[in-house]
Write a protein that holds these residues in place. Structure first.
Motif, PDB file in Angstrom:
ATOM      1  N   ALA A  26      54.456  44.527  45.874  1.00 49.53           N
ATOM      2  CA  ALA A  26      55.093  43.701  44.845  1.00 49.53           C
ATOM      3  C   ALA A  26      54.674  44.174  43.458  1.00 49.53           C
ATOM      4  CB  ALA A  26      54.685  42.240  45.027  1.00 49.53           C
ATOM      5  N   LEU A  27      53.423  44.651  43.369  1.00 46.55           N
ATOM      6  CA  LEU A  27      52.869  45.055  42.071  1.00 46.55           C
ATOM      7  C   LEU A  27      52.314  46.462  42.177  1.00 46.55           C
ATOM      8  CD1 LEU A  27      50.491  41.969  41.577  1.00 46.55           C
ATOM      9  CD2 LEU A  27      52.934  42.075  41.003  1.00 46.55           C
ATOM     10  N   VAL A  28      52.368  47.185  41.059  1.00 41.16           N
ATOM     11  CA  VAL A  28      51.693  48.475  40.984  1.00 41.16           C
ATOM     12  C   VAL A  28      50.882  48.486  39.691  1.00 41.16           C
ATOM     13  CG1 VAL A  28      51.954  50.974  40.874  1.00 41.16           C
ATOM     14  CG2 VAL A  28      53.540  49.636  42.271  1.00 41.16           C
ATOM     15  N   LEU A  29      49.587  48.845  39.822  1.00 41.36           N
ATOM     16  CA  LEU A  29      48.694  48.882  38.657  1.00 41.36           C
ATOM     17  C   LEU A  29      48.248  50.325  38.447  1.00 41.36           C
ATOM     18  CD1 LEU A  29      46.998  45.847  40.132  1.00 41.36           C
ATOM     19  CD2 LEU A  29      47.560  45.807  37.698  1.00 41.36           C
ATOM     20  N   SER A  30      48.326  50.808  37.198  1.00 37.37           N
ATOM     21  CA  SER A  30      47.898  52.180  36.887  1.00 37.37           C
ATOM     22  C   SER A  30      46.494  52.126  36.314  1.00 37.37           C
ATOM     23  CB  SER A  30      48.848  52.809  35.877  1.00 37.37           C
ATOM     24  OG  SER A  30      50.155  52.801  36.423  1.00 37.37           O
ATOM     25  N   LEU A  31      45.532  52.702  37.023  1.00 34.23           N
ATOM     26  CA  LEU A  31      44.125  52.489  36.675  1.00 34.23           C
ATOM     27  C   LEU A  31      43.252  53.709  36.970  1.00 34.23           C
ATOM     28  CD1 LEU A  31      43.849  49.044  38.475  1.00 34.23           C
ATOM     29  CD2 LEU A  31      43.682  49.326  35.992  1.00 34.23           C
ATOM     30  N   ALA A  32      42.058  53.732  36.357  1.00 35.26           N
ATOM     31  CA  ALA A  32      40.992  54.666  36.718  1.00 35.26           C
ATOM     32  C   ALA A  32      39.690  53.873  36.689  1.00 35.26           C
ATOM     33  CB  ALA A  32      40.920  55.806  35.712  1.00 35.26           C
ATOM     34  N   ASN A  33      38.730  54.265  37.503  1.00 37.75           N
ATOM     35  CA  ASN A  33      37.411  53.612  37.520  1.00 37.75           C
ATOM     36  C   ASN A  33      37.497  52.092  37.506  1.00 37.75           C
ATOM     37  OD1 ASN A  33      35.687  55.912  37.583  1.00 37.75           O
ATOM     38  ND2 ASN A  33      36.359  56.338  35.493  1.00 37.75           N
ATOM     39  N   LYS A  58      43.430  64.164  40.230  1.00 37.21           N
ATOM     40  CA  LYS A  58      42.999  65.536  39.925  1.00 37.21           C
ATOM     41  C   LYS A  58      43.550  66.035  38.587  1.00 37.21           C
ATOM     42  CE  LYS A  58      42.282  69.915  42.194  1.00 37.21           C
ATOM     43  NZ  LYS A  58      42.636  70.802  43.279  1.00 37.21           N
ATOM     44  N   ASP A  59      44.793  65.658  38.296  1.00 41.58           N
ATOM     45  CA  ASP A  59      45.401  66.132  37.045  1.00 41.58           C
ATOM     46  C   ASP A  59      45.017  65.242  35.858  1.00 41.58           C
ATOM     47  OD1 ASP A  59      46.785  63.830  37.492  1.00 41.58           O
ATOM     48  OD2 ASP A  59      48.760  64.759  37.685  1.00 41.58           O
ATOM     49  N   GLY A  60      44.076  64.342  36.070  1.00 39.27           N
ATOM     50  CA  GLY A  60      43.597  63.502  34.980  1.00 39.27           C
ATOM     51  C   GLY A  60      44.409  62.226  34.791  1.00 39.27           C
ATOM     52  N   SER A  61      45.485  62.089  35.564  1.00 44.70           N
ATOM     53  CA  SER A  61      46.315  60.882  35.398  1.00 44.70           C
ATOM     54  C   SER A  61      45.721  59.705  36.183  1.00 44.70           C
ATOM     55  CB  SER A  61      47.749  61.168  35.843  1.00 44.70           C
ATOM     56  OG  SER A  61      47.764  61.461  37.218  1.00 44.70           O
ATOM     57  N   LEU A  62      46.308  58.523  35.957  1.00 41.10           N
ATOM     58  CA  LEU A  62      45.785  57.296  36.559  1.00 41.10           C
ATOM     59  C   LEU A  62      46.253  57.150  38.010  1.00 41.10           C
ATOM     60  CD1 LEU A  62      46.530  54.989  33.505  1.00 41.10           C
ATOM     61  CD2 LEU A  62      44.308  55.933  34.163  1.00 41.10           C
ATOM     62  N   TRP A  63      45.451  56.457  38.792  1.00 38.37           N
ATOM     63  CA  TRP A  63      45.858  56.111  40.159  1.00 38.37           C
ATOM     64  C   TRP A  63      46.882  54.987  40.088  1.00 38.37           C
ATOM     65  CZ3 TRP A  63      43.697  59.343  43.560  1.00 38.37           C
ATOM     66  CH2 TRP A  63      42.429  59.864  43.305  1.00 38.37           C
ATOM     67  N   LYS A  64      47.757  54.949  41.066  1.00 37.35           N
ATOM     68  CA  LYS A  64      48.696  53.816  41.190  1.00 37.35           C
ATOM     69  C   LYS A  64      48.210  52.955  42.351  1.00 37.35           C
ATOM     70  CE  LYS A  64      52.287  55.613  38.621  1.00 37.35           C
ATOM     71  NZ  LYS A  64      51.959  55.299  37.237  1.00 37.35           N
ATOM     72  N   VAL A  65      47.805  51.741  42.045  1.00 38.12           N
ATOM     73  CA  VAL A  65      47.299  50.838  43.089  1.00 38.12           C
ATOM     74  C   VAL A  65      48.350  49.772  43.377  1.00 38.12           C
ATOM     75  CG1 VAL A  65      45.451  49.256  43.751  1.00 38.12           C
ATOM     76  CG2 VAL A  65      44.943  51.201  42.247  1.00 38.12           C
ATOM     77  N   GLY A  66      48.780  49.694  44.639  1.00 35.06           N
ATOM     78  CA  GLY A  66      49.790  48.709  45.019  1.00 35.06           C
ATOM     79  C   GLY A  66      49.147  47.409  45.465  1.00 35.06           C
ATOM     80  N   VAL A  67      49.797  46.295  45.156  1.00 34.25           N
ATOM     81  CA  VAL A  67      49.374  44.989  45.671  1.00 34.25           C
ATOM     82  C   VAL A  67      50.512  44.460  46.525  1.00 34.25           C
ATOM     83  CG1 VAL A  67      48.777  42.597  45.055  1.00 34.25           C
ATOM     84  CG2 VAL A  67      47.874  44.513  43.698  1.00 34.25           C
ATOM     85  N   LYS A  68      50.158  44.014  47.733  1.00 39.09           N
ATOM     86  CA  LYS A  68      51.190  43.619  48.703  1.00 39.09           C
ATOM     87  C   LYS A  68      52.069  42.488  48.204  1.00 39.09           C
ATOM     88  CE  LYS A  68      48.864  45.019  52.911  1.00 39.09           C
ATOM     89  NZ  LYS A  68      48.127  44.582  54.103  1.00 39.09           N
ATOM     90  N   ASP A  69      53.298  42.500  48.713  1.00 39.38           N
ATOM     91  CA  ASP A  69      54.198  41.383  48.473  1.00 39.38           C
ATOM     92  C   ASP A  69      53.843  40.309  49.502  1.00 39.38           C
ATOM     93  OD1 ASP A  69      56.245  39.597  48.382  1.00 39.38           O
ATOM     94  OD2 ASP A  69      57.853  41.085  48.410  1.00 39.38           O
TER      95      ASP A  69
END
Ligand code: ADP
Ligand code: MG
Length: 360
Positions: free
Chosen positions: A231-238, A211-222
């Motif tokens: 284990a991983l976090v990716l900052s992304l949009a679309n 909502k504030d225009g920032s990127l989502w944080k997507v986690g990838v399992k360990d």
């Protein structure tokens, strides 16, 4: 009479109000078991009952068309008719199978949608999972070849599918969740949804930004502790994030883990020193097919394939006909020794919780 018509008018206004209210009221995100996995969509301030009904109806339709566990699905009917006849299929089924065959060609058969006979004998994620005999494996391998799938297309996009040899069978488990995520994203776009998260059993699409225009944080399992911190976090949009890993569906026999991503050369679960492979791109069908593919290929060949795709994309011609390869495709590999290797394009996007990634 006047009184009556006023009453009718009042009731209609009330009813209209109720219908309007029930369609437009923002509700909780929805979660359902579909395609054998937990599917969640959160459309935040645009998340109405009507929207979720439409999204989940689409998911159930995809399951009904593609599942090999539903005997009346279009894919089951194609499998049932193997070696006998071409079966009429919808444009959706033809599109997914054609796309799967393109990825089979692109990966030299590492990804192969005719893997059905092998999936059947291993029975991973069923109550009859077991290690098949070498004889059974050889018999199944003899039936696997994506070149033996014959397609024909009508003007409206529907067509027919024929499996050339009796006993062959399609299994689209490696690609259909990606297709489903793309279909849901298309609905979100058409309904002018501003932001949403689609999670089909770990096959993620982040739509728009926060909502504030920032990127989502997507986690990838360990892979070593799937229920623990990511284990991983990716900052992304679309973008879509799709992971294939040894921890998703497996059984253990005599201390050996047998997982569900099969090597169509050996006939056994792929062993390339990886615990998981993650693909990040714009198209979920591409990400799903490629996460399975690079898992089978291993880190080195997987990275080489992505480089080939990127070179082809930059040249503007090669792979233009393969759905999903119009934008950059990136990968992250977690190896058995715990090391993390990622595409250079993920520098600044990828954060590793335990350790430092090597960018290649
Ligand atoms: P998940 O279903 O956990 O998201 P994947 O997308 O990696 O995992 O797909 C694994 C599924 O794909 C298997 O359950 C099986 O249905 C199918 N499959 C297994 N091996 C292959 C292969 N080599 N090529 C294509 N599909 C495969
Ligand atoms: Mg996949």
């Amino acid at each position: 009479m006047k009184y009556f018509s006023n009453q009718v008018a009042a009731i209609s206004i009330l009813l209209a109000g109720f219908v309007f209210f029930s369609c437009s009221q923002v509700t909780e995100p929805r979660t359902e078991m579909v395609m054998g996995t937990v599917c969640t969509v959160n459309a935040y301030s645009d998340g109405t009952t009507k929207l979720y009904d439409e999204l989940f109806a689409r998911l159930h339709k995809i399951e009904d068309d593609f599942s090999v566990n539903i005997s009346t699905s279009q894919v089951s009917v194609v499998n049932e008719a193997s070696g006998q006849r071409a079966v009429p299929v919808s444009s959706d089924v033809l599109y997914v199978v054609r796309t799967a065959l393109k990825y089979a060609e692109l990966t030299g058969g590492a990804f192969d949608p005719t893997v059905g006979p092998l999936v059947k004998i291993w029975g991973i994620n069923t109550d009859h999972a077991r290690v098949p005999s070498q004889q059974e494996i050889s018999a199944a391998l003899a039936l696997i070849n994506w070149r033996d799938v014959v397609l024909s297309e009508n003007d409206d996009g529907s067509g027919t599918i024929m499996l050339r040899r009796p006993g062959m069978s399609l299994d689209l488990g490696g690609i259909v969740k990606g297709y489903a995520a793309d279909e849901l994203t298309a609905i979100l776009k058409a309904r002018n949804v501003k932001r949403a998260i689609v999670d089909l059993g770990g096959n993620i699409y982040v739509f728009g930004t926060k909502k504030d225009g920032s990127l989502w944080k997507v986690g990838v399992k360990d892979p070593s502790a799937p229920e623990g911190n990511p284990a991983l976090v990716l900052s992304l949009a679309n973008s879509t994030v799709v992971t294939s890993g040894v921890y998703e569906r497996f059984f253990i026999q005599n201390g050996v883990r047998y997982h569900h991503i099969l090597d169509t050369k050996t006939g056994s679960p792929a062993r390339t020193g990886l615990l998981s492979s993650t693909i990040v791109c714009e198209s979920s069908i591409a990400a799903d097919a490629l996460s399975t593919s690079v898992f089978v290929l291993g880190e080195e060949k997987g990275m080489a394939l992505l480089q080939e795709i990127e070179d082809g994309r930059a040249a503007g011609t090669k792979f233009a006909e393969v759905p999903g390869l119009h934008a950059r495709v990136s990968a992250v590999f977690i190896s058995e020794d715990g090391s993390v290797t990622a595409s250079k394009s993920l520098e600044g996007v990828l954060q590793v919780n335990n350790g430092t990634p090597v960018f290649k």
